[in-house]
Design a protein around this motif. Sequence first.
Motif, short mmCIF file in Angstrom:
data_model
loop_
_atom_site.label_atom_id
_atom_site.label_comp_id
_atom_site.label_asym_id
_atom_site.label_seq_id
_atom_site.Cartn_x
_atom_site.Cartn_y
_atom_site.Cartn_z
N THR A 26 0.82 -0.72 -0.27
CA THR A 26 -0.31 -0.32 0.00
C THR A 26 0.24 1.51 -0.05
N ASP A 28 1.59 5.34 -1.59
CA ASP A 28 0.89 6.74 -1.61
C ASP A 28 1.37 7.25 -2.84
N TRP A 29 1.16 8.52 -3.15
CA TRP A 29 1.51 8.63 -5.06
C TRP A 29 2.99 9.15 -4.97
N GLY A 59 -2.25 1.72 -9.12
CA GLY A 59 -2.89 0.84 -7.94
C GLY A 59 -3.64 -0.26 -8.82
N LEU A 74 -1.17 -1.80 -4.36
CA LEU A 74 -2.43 -0.54 -3.48
C LEU A 74 -2.08 1.36 -3.66
N ALA A 75 -2.75 1.84 -4.52
CA ALA A 75 -2.86 2.82 -4.04
C ALA A 75 -3.50 3.28 -2.10
N ALA A 76 -2.41 4.11 -2.10
CA ALA A 76 -3.54 3.98 -0.38
C ALA A 76 -4.26 5.42 -0.17
N PRO A 77 -4.89 5.74 0.40
CA PRO A 77 -5.66 7.09 0.74
C PRO A 77 -4.01 7.59 1.18
N GLN A 78 -4.31 8.93 0.95
CA GLN A 78 -3.37 10.40 0.95
C GLN A 78 -4.21 11.01 1.01
N GLU A 140 -8.21 9.97 0.26
CA GLU A 140 -8.49 8.76 -0.58
C GLU A 140 -6.66 8.74 -2.00
N ALA A 141 -7.55 7.78 -2.28
CA ALA A 141 -6.09 6.60 -3.47
C ALA A 141 -6.18 7.91 -4.72
N GLU A 143 -4.58 8.37 -7.90
CA GLU A 143 -3.71 8.58 -9.21
C GLU A 143 -4.26 9.09 -10.56
#
Length: 174
Positions: A26, A28-29, A59, A74-78, A140-141, A143
């Motif tokens: 997981t 982040d961007w 993700g 997975l794209a972590a919520p940030q 949120e994720a 992208e």
Amino acid sequence: MLHASRRIPQGAGLAPVLLKRAPTLTLDWDLRQKSRFDCEDSEGRRVGVFLPRGTLLRGGDMLVTLDGSLLRVLAAPQPLLRITHCPEHGSPFDLLRAAYHLGNRHVPIELQPDHLKIEPDHVLADMLRQMHLIVTEACEAFEPEAGAYGEHATMGHSHEHHGAHGHSHDSHGH
């Protein structure tokens, strides 16, 4: 430590059961833009990621470790700013104007049909509010778009469509 050096965009060609069973990373961007970093997977194992320079992780991408095991990204919520149009003072077209102004500033931006997402920036938030847009904080994720000359494959698009769809984009309509 596991070493991952190969990326399979969106797990293309892998059986869905392999995608589901794979341990996850997981991220982040900021981390998904780096080609070399250390992290921990969902099973608590240390992972060293060594990808070709310029590689972006999205993700759903899969990484292959040197021992052949798979890891699902997975794209972590940030923290993000979510931008929507104001139904009282504007229209959905205002989002297009906002995307244009943010693009001129080379701001990473995620485009959705009914909203935009950018990383937190109070100066940009003020500018967007002056454009009568609603700016709210979210976690949120993220992208963002790869850009006109970025990694198109990372977004799952194919641009070899001119002949297949019977149209082209030259200036003569041919």
